[in-house]
Design an enzyme around this catalytic site. Structure first.
Site, PDB file in Angstrom:
ATOM      1  CG  HIS A  75     -65.625 -25.038 -12.768  1.00 45.14           C
ATOM      2  ND1 HIS A  75     -64.762 -24.231 -13.481  1.00 45.14           N
ATOM      3  CD2 HIS A  75     -65.157 -25.047 -11.498  1.00 45.14           C
ATOM      4  CE1 HIS A  75     -63.821 -23.782 -12.682  1.00 45.14           C
ATOM      5  NE2 HIS A  75     -64.034 -24.265 -11.467  1.00 45.14           N
ATOM      6  NE  ARG A 114     -62.402 -42.292  -3.711  1.00 42.70           N
ATOM      7  CZ  ARG A 114     -63.555 -42.893  -3.390  1.00 42.70           C
ATOM      8  NH1 ARG A 114     -64.222 -42.511  -2.322  1.00 42.70           N
ATOM      9  NH2 ARG A 114     -64.031 -43.881  -4.135  1.00 42.70           N
TER      10      ARG A 114
END
Length: 151
Positions: A75, A114
């Site tokens: 997925h 991040r």
């Protein structure tokens, strides 16, 4: 004044909060006006961008924020590929100035590093990218010395 729309996927709310914080800080630093629209996840970002750009948009630039973390199934690959494809199909078809910060990471720790404005601040980077693309769209071709030599 430049008006920017942030489309934020909130599936990983803690990560999206950090991305949004970095993006908002960068927009305020540029004195840009902005709105924020939230959607459930990264796959919904292209649809929202499509809805808001079908007719003449009130926005000069767009920033997309979200996070996709690899799980146990394929997925992840579908969400990564289809969200990016959907966004960039619209960027090209509708001539949009856009900064993309849909993180694609192996784990939550990578996403946090991040997203965190005190670390990599990818939300802020996406705003700076969107504003630079808007400059280019508007014909402001400021070349660096390396680009001038090649031109």
């Amino acid at each position: 004044m430049t008006k920017v729309l942030i489309i934020e996927a909130v599936f990983y709310e803690d990560v999206s909060d950090m991305l949004r914080s970095g993006a908002v800080e960068a927009l305020k630093a540029q004195n840009a006006d902005f709105d924020i629209l939230t959607v459930p996840g990264a796959l919904e970002i292209p649809a929202a961008l499509n809805f808001l750009t079908q007719d003449k948009s009130e926005y000069d630039a767009f920033v997309v924020l979200g996070c996709i973390i690899r799980g146990e199934t394929s997925h992840y690959d579908i969400v990564c590929n289809e969200s990016a494809r959907g966004v960039y199909d619209l960027v090209h078809a509708r001539n949009l100035a856009l900064g993309n910060c849909i993180l694609t990471t192996e784990n939550r720790q990578q996403a946090i590093v991040r997203a965190d404005p005190q670390q990599k601040n990818k939300g802020g980077d996406a705003v700076r990218a969107a504003l630079r693309m808007l400059q280019l769209k508007n014909g402001d071709y400021q070349f660096s010395s390396a680009c001038k030599a090649a031109a």
